[in-house]
Design a protein around this motif. Structure first.
Motif, PDB file in Angstrom:
ATOM      1  N   UNK A   1       3.384  -4.526   2.653  1.00 49.12           N
ATOM      2  CA  UNK A   1       4.367  -4.069   3.632  1.00 49.12           C
ATOM      3  C   UNK A   1       3.721  -3.039   4.547  1.00 49.12           C
ATOM      4  N   UNK A   2       4.400  -2.699   5.592  1.00 44.31           N
ATOM      5  CA  UNK A   2       3.894  -1.700   6.522  1.00 44.31           C
ATOM      6  C   UNK A   2       3.655  -0.365   5.809  1.00 44.31           C
ATOM      7  N   UNK A   3       4.609   0.050   4.972  1.00 41.32           N
ATOM      8  CA  UNK A   3       4.477   1.321   4.258  1.00 41.32           C
ATOM      9  C   UNK A   3       3.305   1.280   3.286  1.00 41.32           C
ATOM     10  N   UNK A   4       3.149   0.164   2.570  1.00 40.74           N
ATOM     11  CA  UNK A   4       2.014   0.039   1.654  1.00 40.74           C
ATOM     12  C   UNK A   4       0.704   0.136   2.421  1.00 40.74           C
ATOM     13  N   UNK A   5       0.658  -0.479   3.593  1.00 35.01           N
ATOM     14  CA  UNK A   5      -0.538  -0.407   4.425  1.00 35.01           C
ATOM     15  C   UNK A   5      -0.845   1.012   4.875  1.00 35.01           C
ATOM     16  N   UNK A   6       0.195   1.769   5.219  1.00 34.57           N
ATOM     17  CA  UNK A   6      -0.008   3.168   5.608  1.00 34.57           C
ATOM     18  C   UNK A   6      -0.602   3.955   4.442  1.00 34.57           C
ATOM     19  N   UNK A   7      -0.075   3.714   3.269  1.00 32.55           N
ATOM     20  CA  UNK A   7      -0.550   4.430   2.085  1.00 32.55           C
ATOM     21  C   UNK A   7      -1.997   4.070   1.790  1.00 32.55           C
ATOM     22  N   UNK A   8      -2.332   2.796   1.883  1.00 33.50           N
ATOM     23  CA  UNK A   8      -3.716   2.371   1.633  1.00 33.50           C
ATOM     24  C   UNK A   8      -4.655   2.996   2.657  1.00 33.50           C
ATOM     25  N   UNK A   9      -4.259   3.030   3.917  1.00 33.99           N
ATOM     26  CA  UNK A   9      -5.109   3.632   4.949  1.00 33.99           C
ATOM     27  C   UNK A   9      -5.395   5.102   4.634  1.00 33.99           C
ATOM     28  N   UNK A  10      -4.381   5.824   4.209  1.00 34.36           N
ATOM     29  CA  UNK A  10      -4.572   7.234   3.879  1.00 34.36           C
ATOM     30  C   UNK A  10      -5.438   7.381   2.633  1.00 34.36           C
TER      31      UNK A  10
END
Length: 75
Positions: A16-25
């Motif tokens: 999901x978009x949120x999971x992607x944000x977390x992975x990027x961080x």
């Protein structure tokens, strides 16, 4: 959004978009606590998202996720 463009195709399709944000961080070297603070969510929520990402990508640890993420950026 820049973060979405840098994600690997596999990660972008699976997460999901949120999971992607977390992975990027996470790939930037942030701890779960730092990620939670940056996204204004609970640290437990970060952990839940990461466990879902691990399952979706077939990795069993943060270290393996980092290796997968780093490898995807060099492909």
């Amino acid at each position: 959004r820049q973060g979405d463009r840098r994600r690997s195709p596999q990660l972008a399709e699976a997460c999901t978009s949120r999971e992607g944000q977390i992975v990027e961080l996470l790939l930037q070297g942030m701890t779960n606590r730092q990620i939670a603070q940056a996204l204004n969510i609970a640290e437990a929520t970060v952990k839940k998202h990461l466990h879902r990402v691990y399952k979706k990508l077939g990795v069993r640890s943060r270290a393996l996720l980092i290796v997968e993420g780093a490898g995807a950026k060099h492909r």
